[in-house]
Design a protein around this motif. Structure first.
Motif, short mmCIF file in Angstrom:
data_model
loop_
_atom_site.label_atom_id
_atom_site.label_comp_id
_atom_site.label_asym_id
_atom_site.label_seq_id
_atom_site.Cartn_x
_atom_site.Cartn_y
_atom_site.Cartn_z
N GLU A 71 1.26 -1.61 0.10
CA GLU A 71 0.13 0.08 0.06
C GLU A 71 1.02 1.65 0.16
O GLU A 71 0.47 2.36 -0.86
N HIS A 72 2.40 1.01 0.52
CA HIS A 72 3.11 2.72 0.50
C HIS A 72 3.57 2.65 -0.62
O HIS A 72 4.41 3.40 -0.80
N GLY A 73 3.51 1.37 -1.77
CA GLY A 73 4.43 2.02 -3.46
C GLY A 73 6.05 1.67 -2.60
O GLY A 73 7.00 1.99 -3.27
N ALA A 74 6.15 0.03 -1.73
CA ALA A 74 7.82 0.52 -1.08
C ALA A 74 8.19 -0.69 -2.26
O ALA A 74 9.76 -1.22 -1.58
N ILE A 75 8.05 -1.30 -2.47
CA ILE A 75 7.82 -2.24 -3.31
C ILE A 75 8.31 -2.05 -5.27
O ILE A 75 7.03 -1.84 -6.08
N LYS A 76 9.83 -2.73 -5.26
CA LYS A 76 9.07 -2.65 -7.17
C LYS A 76 10.23 -4.05 -7.98
O LYS A 76 10.95 -4.97 -6.74
N ILE A 77 10.63 -4.56 -8.87
CA ILE A 77 10.36 -4.58 -9.82
C ILE A 77 11.92 -4.53 -10.63
O ILE A 77 11.75 -3.75 -11.62
N ASP A 78 13.12 -5.00 -10.18
CA ASP A 78 14.55 -4.46 -10.90
C ASP A 78 15.19 -5.85 -11.58
O ASP A 78 15.42 -7.18 -10.40
N ARG A 79 15.12 -6.42 -12.63
CA ARG A 79 15.68 -7.04 -13.00
C ARG A 79 14.88 -8.44 -12.78
O ARG A 79 16.11 -9.39 -12.45
N PHE A 80 13.91 -8.48 -12.87
CA PHE A 80 13.17 -9.71 -12.61
C PHE A 80 13.48 -10.56 -10.87
O PHE A 80 13.26 -11.41 -10.82
N VAL A 81 13.73 -9.29 -9.75
CA VAL A 81 13.85 -9.72 -8.10
C VAL A 81 13.18 -8.42 -7.81
O VAL A 81 13.23 -7.31 -8.24
N ALA A 82 12.56 -8.73 -6.56
CA ALA A 82 12.11 -7.56 -6.53
C ALA A 82 13.31 -6.02 -5.15
O ALA A 82 13.99 -7.48 -5.57
N VAL A 83 12.60 -5.62 -4.90
CA VAL A 83 13.80 -4.58 -3.97
C VAL A 83 12.56 -3.55 -3.47
O VAL A 83 11.53 -3.63 -3.77
N VAL A 84 12.96 -3.69 -2.16
CA VAL A 84 11.91 -3.40 -1.01
C VAL A 84 12.74 -1.84 -0.81
O VAL A 84 14.54 -1.76 -0.83
N ASP A 85 12.43 0.03 -1.30
CA ASP A 85 13.10 1.22 -0.54
C ASP A 85 12.95 0.68 1.16
O ASP A 85 11.52 1.18 1.47
N GLN A 86 13.95 0.64 1.65
CA GLN A 86 13.90 0.50 3.19
C GLN A 86 13.39 1.88 4.14
O GLN A 86 11.89 1.73 5.00
N GLU A 87 13.26 3.24 3.29
CA GLU A 87 13.00 4.33 3.82
C GLU A 87 11.51 4.47 4.13
O GLU A 87 10.90 5.01 5.08
N ILE A 88 11.09 4.07 2.91
CA ILE A 88 9.24 3.74 2.71
C ILE A 88 8.98 2.85 3.76
O ILE A 88 8.22 3.21 4.30
N CYS A 89 9.83 1.89 3.47
CA CYS A 89 9.29 0.72 4.37
C CYS A 89 9.31 0.53 5.90
O CYS A 89 8.04 0.09 6.28
N LYS A 90 9.69 1.67 6.25
CA LYS A 90 9.91 2.05 8.10
C LYS A 90 8.53 1.88 8.12
O LYS A 90 8.30 1.79 9.67
N THR A 91 7.89 2.62 7.51
CA THR A 91 6.95 3.48 7.70
C THR A 91 4.96 2.92 7.74
O THR A 91 4.42 2.34 8.61
N CYS A 92 5.70 0.85 7.81
CA CYS A 92 4.31 0.41 7.25
C CYS A 92 4.07 -0.20 8.59
O CYS A 92 5.64 -1.95 9.09
N ASP A 93 2.98 -1.39 9.18
CA ASP A 93 3.05 -1.78 10.26
C ASP A 93 2.27 -2.65 10.25
O ASP A 93 2.40 -3.66 11.30
N ASN A 94 2.01 -2.90 8.45
CA ASN A 94 1.03 -4.27 8.34
C ASN A 94 1.61 -4.74 7.15
O ASN A 94 0.77 -4.61 6.19
N PRO A 95 2.71 -5.09 6.98
CA PRO A 95 3.58 -5.80 5.68
C PRO A 95 2.23 -6.80 5.11
O PRO A 95 3.21 -8.29 5.31
N THR A 96 1.88 -6.43 4.16
CA THR A 96 1.02 -7.24 3.87
C THR A 96 1.95 -8.67 2.77
O THR A 96 1.04 -9.61 2.25
N CYS A 97 3.25 -8.26 2.56
CA CYS A 97 4.18 -8.51 0.77
C CYS A 97 4.04 -10.23 1.29
O CYS A 97 4.35 -10.59 0.90
#
Length: 277
Positions: free
Chosen positions: A229-255
């Motif tokens: 829901e926060h747009g913290a994950i992108k797919i880069d050359r067939f592998v998921a990459v997490v933006d940790q600065e955005i991810c820190k704000t998430c308290d319910n990681p649905t991923c």
């Protein structure tokens, strides 16, 4: 013949004594006084000689932080806030708060999960094994498992697990980054204790190939990206990459629930989380 040998010995001893005296006098004449504060600062540093501060060892950092007003007192990563405060007090500087981090492995290619492509019989060194067709594993992005990172850790925070992958003791890890620079596969990263998740895979193979080579591989399906829901994950050359600065704000990681191979792992900081709060 005997007299000649004695004369040679006498000459050599005399020459050695002469140059010894000259060097001693020169050392005394041209010796530079060392600021005693440098030794005081060095004494409180952890002596890991890890280079995380950007200097070639604790002594060099102690010298720089004492003599250069632009060098901050909080560069000793292993020493954390406690050492930074002491260095700041001695040097009359202000210690800015630094976020503690620990090393995290971005691979789950265990002995049972990863396919072996060849039998390696050389020296147990990751860098050496990588020179031979990228290592013995089918996945050329995964952990080779010969423990270069374990041997490089100056604080004994890493050990080799029974599954063939290095294990990080977060209670001991100082976040110095020595293991990060040692890994020839670039699989170790410095992670914030506030980060909730990480993609434990570094393969850039397409999904079907990655899955064939390792059961735990990220297949780049994008389910995690679409569920975030926060747009913290992108797919880069067939592998998921997490933006940790955005991810820190998430308290319910649905991923976590969406990942079909469980390549996205929940990060549990344990006792060290208290330092961040």
């Amino acid at each position: 013949m005997i007299n000649t040998a004695i004369m040679i010995i006498v000459v050599l001893v005399s020459v050695g004594t002469f140059f010894g005296v000259v060097l001693a006098l020169a050392d005394k004449r041209f010796a530079m006084e060392v600021n005693p504060l440098i030794h005081e600062v060095e004494d409180i540093l952890p002596k890991g000689q890890c280079g995380a501060c950007g200097y070639a060892g604790c002594a060099k950092y102690a010298e720089a932080v004492v003599e250069d007003e632009n060098v901050p007192p909080n560069l000793c990563v292993p020493g954390k806030a406690a050492v930074a405060e002491k260095v700041a007090e001695l040097t009359g500087k202000k210690a800015e708060a630094a976020e503690p981090k620990y090393a995290q492995l971005k691979c789950r290619g265990t002995k049972t999960a990863a396919v072996m492509a060849a039998r390696y019989e050389g020296i147990h060194d990751c860098a050496a094994a990588k020179l031979i067709q990228g290592g013995p594993k089918g996945c050329k992005y995964g952990c080779i498992g010969f423990g270069n990172c374990v041997r490089a850790c100056p604080f004994g925070a890493l050990s080799m697990g029974a599954d063939g992958l290095p294990v990080v003791d977060k209670a001991i890890c100082t976040g110095c980054g020595k293991c990060v620079s040692t890994c020839p596969q670039a699989l170790l990263t410095l992670q914030s204790f506030a980060a909730p998740v990480q993609v434990a895979c570094s393969s850039h193979d397409k999904g079907p190939v990655a899955k064939k080579l390792c059961q735990n591989a990220c297949i780049g399906c994008g389910l995690c990206m679409r569920s975030c829901e926060h747009g913290a994950i992108k797919i880069d050359r067939f592998v998921a990459v997490v933006d940790q600065e955005i991810c820190k704000t998430c308290d319910n990681p649905t991923c976590l629930a969406k990942c079909p191979t469980k390549a996205i792992q929940e990060l549990v900081a344990g006792c060290m989380m208290k330092e961040v709060v």
